[in-house]
Scaffold this active site. Sequence first.
Site, PDB file in Angstrom:
ATOM      1  N   GLY A   1      15.473  -3.798  -3.995  1.00 58.16           N
ATOM      2  CA  GLY A   1      15.809  -3.425  -2.626  1.00 58.16           C
ATOM      3  C   GLY A   1      14.706  -3.852  -1.671  1.00 58.16           C
ATOM      4  O   GLY A   1      13.544  -3.954  -2.065  1.00 58.16           O
TER       5      GLY A   1
ATOM      6  N   GLN B   1       9.678  -4.298   5.849  1.00 62.78           N
ATOM      7  CA  GLN B   1       8.793  -4.691   4.745  1.00 62.78           C
ATOM      8  C   GLN B   1       8.422  -6.168   4.791  1.00 62.78           C
ATOM      9  O   GLN B   1       7.493  -6.590   4.102  1.00 62.78           O
ATOM     10  CB  GLN B   1       9.426  -4.374   3.400  1.00 62.78           C
ATOM     11  CG  GLN B   1       9.456  -2.894   3.045  1.00 62.78           C
ATOM     12  CD  GLN B   1      10.017  -2.663   1.673  1.00 62.78           C
ATOM     13  OE1 GLN B   1      11.228  -2.587   1.485  1.00 62.78           O
ATOM     14  NE2 GLN B   1       9.139  -2.556   0.687  1.00 62.78           N
TER      15      GLN B   1
ATOM     16  N   CYS C   1       7.375   0.530  -5.258  1.00 60.81           N
ATOM     17  CA  CYS C   1       7.693  -0.062  -3.954  1.00 60.81           C
ATOM     18  C   CYS C   1       6.963  -1.394  -3.829  1.00 60.81           C
ATOM     19  O   CYS C   1       5.776  -1.492  -4.167  1.00 60.81           O
ATOM     20  CB  CYS C   1       7.269   0.885  -2.826  1.00 60.81           C
ATOM     21  SG  CYS C   1       7.629   0.250  -1.171  1.00 60.81           S
ATOM     22  N   LEU C   2       7.678  -2.404  -3.340  1.00 57.32           N
ATOM     23  CA  LEU C   2       7.076  -3.738  -3.218  1.00 57.32           C
ATOM     24  C   LEU C   2       5.888  -3.744  -2.250  1.00 57.32           C
ATOM     25  O   LEU C   2       5.003  -4.589  -2.369  1.00 57.32           O
ATOM     26  CB  LEU C   2       8.130  -4.748  -2.746  1.00 57.32           C
ATOM     27  CG  LEU C   2       9.319  -4.984  -3.691  1.00 57.32           C
ATOM     28  CD1 LEU C   2      10.254  -6.033  -3.113  1.00 57.32           C
ATOM     29  CD2 LEU C   2       8.829  -5.409  -5.075  1.00 57.32           C
TER      30      LEU C   2
ATOM     31  N   HIS D   1      15.634   5.001  -0.625  1.00 57.65           N
ATOM     32  CA  HIS D   1      14.273   4.465  -0.529  1.00 57.65           C
ATOM     33  C   HIS D   1      14.187   3.476   0.627  1.00 57.65           C
ATOM     34  O   HIS D   1      13.247   3.529   1.440  1.00 57.65           O
ATOM     35  CB  HIS D   1      13.903   3.787  -1.855  1.00 57.65           C
ATOM     36  CG  HIS D   1      12.523   3.212  -1.878  1.00 57.65           C
ATOM     37  ND1 HIS D   1      11.481   3.759  -2.611  1.00 57.65           N
ATOM     38  CD2 HIS D   1      11.987   2.121  -1.249  1.00 57.65           C
ATOM     39  CE1 HIS D   1      10.391   3.039  -2.438  1.00 57.65           C
ATOM     40  NE2 HIS D   1      10.678   2.034  -1.611  1.00 57.65           N
ATOM     41  N   GLU D   2      15.162   2.565   0.703  1.00 58.39           N
ATOM     42  CA  GLU D   2      15.147   1.566   1.772  1.00 58.39           C
ATOM     43  C   GLU D   2      15.449   2.201   3.125  1.00 58.39           C
ATOM     44  O   GLU D   2      14.892   1.795   4.155  1.00 58.39           O
ATOM     45  CB  GLU D   2      16.158   0.447   1.477  1.00 58.39           C
ATOM     46  CG  GLU D   2      15.957  -0.270   0.152  1.00 58.39           C
ATOM     47  CD  GLU D   2      14.516  -0.711  -0.086  1.00 58.39           C
ATOM     48  OE1 GLU D   2      13.825  -1.072   0.896  1.00 58.39           O
ATOM     49  OE2 GLU D   2      14.086  -0.694  -1.249  1.00 58.39           O
TER      50      GLU D   2
ATOM     51  N   HIS E   1      12.410   3.482   4.720  1.00 59.07           N
ATOM     52  CA  HIS E   1      11.622   2.434   5.389  1.00 59.07           C
ATOM     53  C   HIS E   1      12.091   2.248   6.826  1.00 59.07           C
ATOM     54  O   HIS E   1      11.274   2.022   7.737  1.00 59.07           O
ATOM     55  CB  HIS E   1      11.734   1.112   4.631  1.00 59.07           C
ATOM     56  CG  HIS E   1      10.790   0.984   3.479  1.00 59.07           C
ATOM     57  ND1 HIS E   1       9.419   0.944   3.625  1.00 59.07           N
ATOM     58  CD2 HIS E   1      11.024   0.871   2.140  1.00 59.07           C
ATOM     59  CE1 HIS E   1       8.839   0.828   2.440  1.00 59.07           C
ATOM     60  NE2 HIS E   1       9.785   0.770   1.529  1.00 59.07           N
TER      61      HIS E   1
END
Length: 285
Positions: free
Chosen positions: A137, A142, A186-187, A228-229, A232
């Site tokens: 995701g 991000q 998380c990226l 999660h996204e 953000h």
Amino acid sequence: PVFRRRKAAIHWILMAAILAGTYFSRSWVQNLSSRSFASVGKSVKVATRPSIVKVYGRRKVSKMMRELDELNIEKKRAKGSGPTVPSSIEWKGPLDVIKYPDPRLRAENKPIEEFGKPLEELANEMFEVMYSDDGCGLAAPQVGINYRLMVFNPTGDREKPEEQMVLANPRIIAEDEEKDWFREGCLSFPGIRGNVERPLKVKIAAQGVDGKDIEFELEGFTARVFQHEYDHLQGTLFHDRMPDKEIVSIHEMLVKLEDEYLKVNPKDEEAIRRVGPKPKLYGIF
């Protein structure tokens, strides 16, 4: 030994053709008719397709084709890209994931107002970034684009495009009372994982790349990826939702990311939000 040398020779000639930019379509694996391959400097008939498949096996040939696809994608991205049509969302590829504590991760995200091809191109680029970083995701902030857009594929597998979702201006209509814990990553936080509690099901409303309104329910891991996204897009990061005992375990890594960022971007000292002092845990252990 002779067989090994012959096999190695075929392999390196194939790789030379790949590096020279020769493209073999996926139908090459399925349609096993004869064909000549060009070596560097002269045309040489290396082997017919059946013989190559026989030497390497279908699975290995398929893997080589996937690697070639990825090489072509990476080559294209390295040249830089961007909208091919006028767009109100300014961006220039190749995009990269920004890391905590970059202030853009906390910035307000504007609503998407332009749909169609410009949005589709941005979403496709975001998918490439996501897959390249082994993610499932990715939210627009991000990659430094502060708009309410997310892409995700809960399988994390680019070979399963049917699982991909692109959501613009998403919002949560309802959420399940039942919740569970899961160790998330998380990226934007490389190497950091921690337990986060989230609802098992959510009902959401959003818009697709064409601007049409959509409404549906998500559950299980897919619901977690979405949430999660979505966080953000709200300027919320996953460690904001972690209990103190989780923060204690990752505190040193968070501080290290903050220090590394400020070393390169000292002017952002006042703009970033630090994790704060390490929580003190009390009780009997």
